[in-house]
Write a protein that holds these residues in place. Structure first.
Motif, PDB file in Angstrom:
ATOM      1  N   MET A 108     -81.175  -8.552  32.584  1.00  0.00           N
ATOM      2  CA  MET A 108     -79.551  -8.315  32.476  1.00  0.00           C
ATOM      3  C   MET A 108     -79.321  -7.267  33.880  1.00  0.00           C
ATOM      4  SD  MET A 108     -78.496  -7.854  28.648  1.00  0.00           S
ATOM      5  CE  MET A 108     -79.897  -8.377  27.636  1.00  0.00           C
ATOM      6  N   SER A 109     -78.549  -7.890  34.503  1.00  0.00           N
ATOM      7  CA  SER A 109     -78.159  -7.053  35.909  1.00  0.00           C
ATOM      8  C   SER A 109     -76.897  -6.442  35.945  1.00  0.00           C
ATOM      9  CB  SER A 109     -78.405  -7.987  37.214  1.00  0.00           C
ATOM     10  OG  SER A 109     -77.953  -9.072  37.064  1.00  0.00           O
ATOM     11  N   HIS A 110     -76.519  -5.706  36.978  1.00  0.00           N
ATOM     12  CA  HIS A 110     -75.352  -5.211  37.120  1.00  0.00           C
ATOM     13  C   HIS A 110     -74.528  -5.804  38.581  1.00  0.00           C
ATOM     14  CE1 HIS A 110     -72.865  -1.350  36.817  1.00  0.00           C
ATOM     15  NE2 HIS A 110     -72.138  -2.104  37.381  1.00  0.00           N
ATOM     16  N   GLU A 111     -73.685  -6.458  38.402  1.00  0.00           N
ATOM     17  CA  GLU A 111     -72.985  -7.147  39.341  1.00  0.00           C
ATOM     18  C   GLU A 111     -72.009  -6.254  39.766  1.00  0.00           C
ATOM     19  OE1 GLU A 111     -74.396  -9.736  40.720  1.00  0.00           O
ATOM     20  OE2 GLU A 111     -75.718 -10.115  39.005  1.00  0.00           O
ATOM     21  N   ILE A 112     -71.715  -6.053  41.084  1.00  0.00           N
ATOM     22  CA  ILE A 112     -70.565  -5.190  41.506  1.00  0.00           C
ATOM     23  C   ILE A 112     -69.794  -6.006  42.732  1.00  0.00           C
ATOM     24  CG2 ILE A 112     -70.084  -3.083  42.989  1.00  0.00           C
ATOM     25  CD1 ILE A 112     -72.790  -2.000  41.966  1.00  0.00           C
ATOM     26  N   ILE A 113     -68.420  -5.890  42.411  1.00  0.00           N
ATOM     27  CA  ILE A 113     -67.322  -6.656  43.141  1.00  0.00           C
ATOM     28  C   ILE A 113     -66.753  -5.423  43.780  1.00  0.00           C
ATOM     29  CG2 ILE A 113     -65.477  -8.219  43.196  1.00  0.00           C
ATOM     30  CD1 ILE A 113     -66.851  -9.517  40.581  1.00  0.00           C
ATOM     31  N   LEU A 114     -66.685  -5.343  45.079  1.00  0.00           N
ATOM     32  CA  LEU A 114     -65.635  -4.523  45.941  1.00  0.00           C
ATOM     33  C   LEU A 114     -64.243  -5.078  46.418  1.00  0.00           C
ATOM     34  CD1 LEU A 114     -68.350  -2.704  48.173  1.00  0.00           C
ATOM     35  CD2 LEU A 114     -67.363  -2.094  46.020  1.00  0.00           C
ATOM     36  N   ILE A 115     -63.397  -4.429  46.066  1.00  0.00           N
ATOM     37  CA  ILE A 115     -61.929  -4.868  46.519  1.00  0.00           C
ATOM     38  C   ILE A 115     -61.416  -4.073  47.473  1.00  0.00           C
ATOM     39  CG2 ILE A 115     -59.898  -5.277  45.311  1.00  0.00           C
ATOM     40  CD1 ILE A 115     -61.084  -5.313  42.476  1.00  0.00           C
ATOM     41  N   SER A 116     -60.900  -4.952  48.590  1.00  0.00           N
ATOM     42  CA  SER A 116     -60.134  -4.431  49.355  1.00  0.00           C
ATOM     43  C   SER A 116     -58.942  -5.410  50.051  1.00  0.00           C
ATOM     44  CB  SER A 116     -61.133  -4.073  50.702  1.00  0.00           C
ATOM     45  OG  SER A 116     -61.458  -5.316  51.536  1.00  0.00           O
ATOM     46  N   LYS A 117     -58.066  -4.920  50.817  1.00  0.00           N
ATOM     47  CA  LYS A 117     -57.029  -5.771  51.229  1.00  0.00           C
ATOM     48  C   LYS A 117     -57.206  -6.327  52.460  1.00  0.00           C
ATOM     49  CE  LYS A 117     -53.495  -3.932  53.684  1.00  0.00           C
ATOM     50  NZ  LYS A 117     -53.302  -4.962  54.870  1.00  0.00           N
ATOM     51  N   GLN A 118     -57.073  -7.658  52.849  1.00  0.00           N
ATOM     52  CA  GLN A 118     -56.889  -8.425  53.911  1.00  0.00           C
ATOM     53  C   GLN A 118     -56.555  -7.928  54.936  1.00  0.00           C
ATOM     54  OE1 GLN A 118     -55.682 -12.584  53.336  1.00  0.00           O
ATOM     55  NE2 GLN A 118     -56.412 -12.673  51.461  1.00  0.00           N
ATOM     56  N   ALA A 119     -56.853  -7.826  56.276  1.00  0.00           N
ATOM     57  CA  ALA A 119     -56.548  -7.292  57.593  1.00  0.00           C
ATOM     58  C   ALA A 119     -55.326  -7.696  57.737  1.00  0.00           C
ATOM     59  CB  ALA A 119     -57.601  -7.549  58.512  1.00  0.00           C
TER      60      ALA A 119
ATOM     61  N   ASN B 229     -75.446 -13.568  34.907  1.00  0.00           N
ATOM     62  CA  ASN B 229     -76.067 -14.137  33.663  1.00  0.00           C
ATOM     63  C   ASN B 229     -75.598 -13.634  32.583  1.00  0.00           C
ATOM     64  OD1 ASN B 229     -78.252 -15.296  35.546  1.00  0.00           O
ATOM     65  ND2 ASN B 229     -78.749 -13.137  35.935  1.00  0.00           N
ATOM     66  N   PRO B 230     -75.846 -14.139  31.382  1.00  0.00           N
ATOM     67  CA  PRO B 230     -75.556 -13.651  30.054  1.00  0.00           C
ATOM     68  C   PRO B 230     -75.947 -12.304  29.963  1.00  0.00           C
ATOM     69  CG  PRO B 230     -76.051 -16.272  29.878  1.00  0.00           C
ATOM     70  CD  PRO B 230     -76.367 -15.578  31.310  1.00  0.00           C
ATOM     71  N   GLY B 231     -75.281 -11.566  29.471  1.00  0.00           N
ATOM     72  CA  GLY B 231     -75.493 -10.113  29.141  1.00  0.00           C
ATOM     73  C   GLY B 231     -75.483  -9.111  30.427  1.00  0.00           C
ATOM     74  N   ASP B 232     -75.009  -9.707  31.631  1.00  0.00           N
ATOM     75  CA  ASP B 232     -74.772  -8.697  32.774  1.00  0.00           C
ATOM     76  C   ASP B 232     -73.534  -8.067  32.707  1.00  0.00           C
ATOM     77  OD1 ASP B 232     -76.936 -10.056  34.087  1.00  0.00           O
ATOM     78  OD2 ASP B 232     -75.728 -11.035  35.679  1.00  0.00           O
ATOM     79  N   THR B 233     -73.505  -6.788  33.366  1.00  0.00           N
ATOM     80  CA  THR B 233     -72.366  -5.795  33.640  1.00  0.00           C
ATOM     81  C   THR B 233     -71.791  -6.087  34.762  1.00  0.00           C
ATOM     82  OG1 THR B 233     -73.476  -4.313  32.052  1.00  0.00           O
ATOM     83  CG2 THR B 233     -71.765  -3.537  33.389  1.00  0.00           C
ATOM     84  N   VAL B 234     -70.564  -6.356  34.705  1.00  0.00           N
ATOM     85  CA  VAL B 234     -69.647  -6.679  36.004  1.00  0.00           C
ATOM     86  C   VAL B 234     -68.658  -5.290  36.253  1.00  0.00           C
ATOM     87  CG1 VAL B 234     -68.121  -8.112  37.148  1.00  0.00           C
ATOM     88  CG2 VAL B 234     -69.862  -9.034  35.552  1.00  0.00           C
ATOM     89  N   THR B 235     -68.721  -4.655  37.445  1.00  0.00           N
ATOM     90  CA  THR B 235     -67.961  -3.589  37.633  1.00  0.00           C
ATOM     91  C   THR B 235     -67.285  -4.025  39.186  1.00  0.00           C
ATOM     92  OG1 THR B 235     -69.721  -2.061  37.146  1.00  0.00           O
ATOM     93  CG2 THR B 235     -67.943  -1.380  38.419  1.00  0.00           C
ATOM     94  N   TRP B 236     -65.989  -3.958  38.888  1.00  0.00           N
ATOM     95  CA  TRP B 236     -65.165  -4.053  39.851  1.00  0.00           C
ATOM     96  C   TRP B 236     -64.571  -2.646  40.557  1.00  0.00           C
ATOM     97  CZ3 TRP B 236     -64.901  -6.673  35.487  1.00  0.00           C
ATOM     98  CH2 TRP B 236     -64.850  -8.245  35.682  1.00  0.00           C
ATOM     99  N   LYS B 237     -64.731  -2.315  42.039  1.00  0.00           N
ATOM    100  CA  LYS B 237     -64.580  -1.022  42.430  1.00  0.00           C
ATOM    101  C   LYS B 237     -63.638  -1.333  43.811  1.00  0.00           C
ATOM    102  CE  LYS B 237     -68.845   1.061  41.608  1.00  0.00           C
ATOM    103  NZ  LYS B 237     -69.951   1.770  42.074  1.00  0.00           N
ATOM    104  N   LEU B 238     -62.797  -0.181  43.849  1.00  0.00           N
ATOM    105  CA  LEU B 238     -62.000  -0.403  45.319  1.00  0.00           C
ATOM    106  C   LEU B 238     -63.090  -0.054  46.553  1.00  0.00           C
ATOM    107  CD1 LEU B 238     -58.696   1.499  44.445  1.00  0.00           C
ATOM    108  CD2 LEU B 238     -59.099  -1.068  44.628  1.00  0.00           C
ATOM    109  N   LYS B 239     -62.948  -0.792  47.504  1.00  0.00           N
ATOM    110  CA  LYS B 239     -63.746  -0.098  48.684  1.00  0.00           C
ATOM    111  C   LYS B 239     -63.070   0.994  49.310  1.00  0.00           C
ATOM    112  CE  LYS B 239     -65.568  -2.224  52.821  1.00  0.00           C
ATOM    113  NZ  LYS B 239     -65.684  -3.124  53.996  1.00  0.00           N
TER     114      LYS B 239
ATOM    115  N   TRP C   8     -63.200  -0.916  37.046  1.00  0.00           N
ATOM    116  CA  TRP C   8     -63.103  -1.609  35.871  1.00  0.00           C
ATOM    117  C   TRP C   8     -64.460  -2.201  35.532  1.00  0.00           C
ATOM    118  CZ3 TRP C   8     -58.375  -3.055  33.307  1.00  0.00           C
ATOM    119  CH2 TRP C   8     -57.400  -2.529  33.588  1.00  0.00           C
ATOM    120  N   VAL C   9     -64.839  -2.382  33.982  1.00  0.00           N
ATOM    121  CA  VAL C   9     -66.165  -2.715  33.690  1.00  0.00           C
ATOM    122  C   VAL C   9     -66.107  -3.834  32.733  1.00  0.00           C
ATOM    123  CG1 VAL C   9     -68.308  -1.970  32.947  1.00  0.00           C
ATOM    124  CG2 VAL C   9     -67.333  -0.767  34.673  1.00  0.00           C
ATOM    125  N   GLY C  10     -66.724  -4.665  32.632  1.00  0.00           N
ATOM    126  CA  GLY C  10     -66.901  -5.706  31.681  1.00  0.00           C
ATOM    127  C   GLY C  10     -68.242  -6.067  31.499  1.00  0.00           C
TER     128      GLY C  10
END
Length: 115
Positions: free
Chosen positions: A1-12, A36-46, A79-81
């Protein structure tokens, strides 16, 4: 199980989202992040990305929910799921976000790798 990180920003050149993840995916409006099943997903602001807040993250109507723990806001504003251990397929979800006093929504996708 891993930790996926998604960074969120605004388009230019617009108020749409520009997303990047730790797998090297990047793009305007939507990307597909592989998990993957069991992964932690985190969404963060860039930092300096032009978005003031993430206001919601939820499965789109009619899409399956691949999370056993639905994304929830954390004290730091991220945000984390957690992906369900038996999840398969993909989920289209909506990210609600705020720029100034205006709310917006964009629709990326989470796809569970077949193991």
């Amino acid at each position: 199980m891993s930790h996926e990180i998604i960074l969120i920003s605004k388009q230019a050149d617009s108020n749409g989202l520009y997303l990047t993840d730790n797998e090297g995916h990047a793009g305007d409006n939507s990307i597909t992040t592989l998990v993957n099943p069991g992964d932690t997903v985190t969404w963060k602001l860039k930092s300096g990305g032009g978005i003031d807040a993430i206001t919601s993250i939820a499965a789109k109507a009619g899409s399956q929910d691949v999370f056993s723990t639905d994304p929830a806001q954390q004290p730091d504003g991220s945000w984390v799921g957690v992906v369900n251990n038996s999840a398969t397929g993909s989920e289209s979800y909506s990210i609600g976000y705020r720029i100034g006093t205006t709310d917006y929504t964009d629709d990326p996708e989470i796809k569970v790798r077949e193991i």
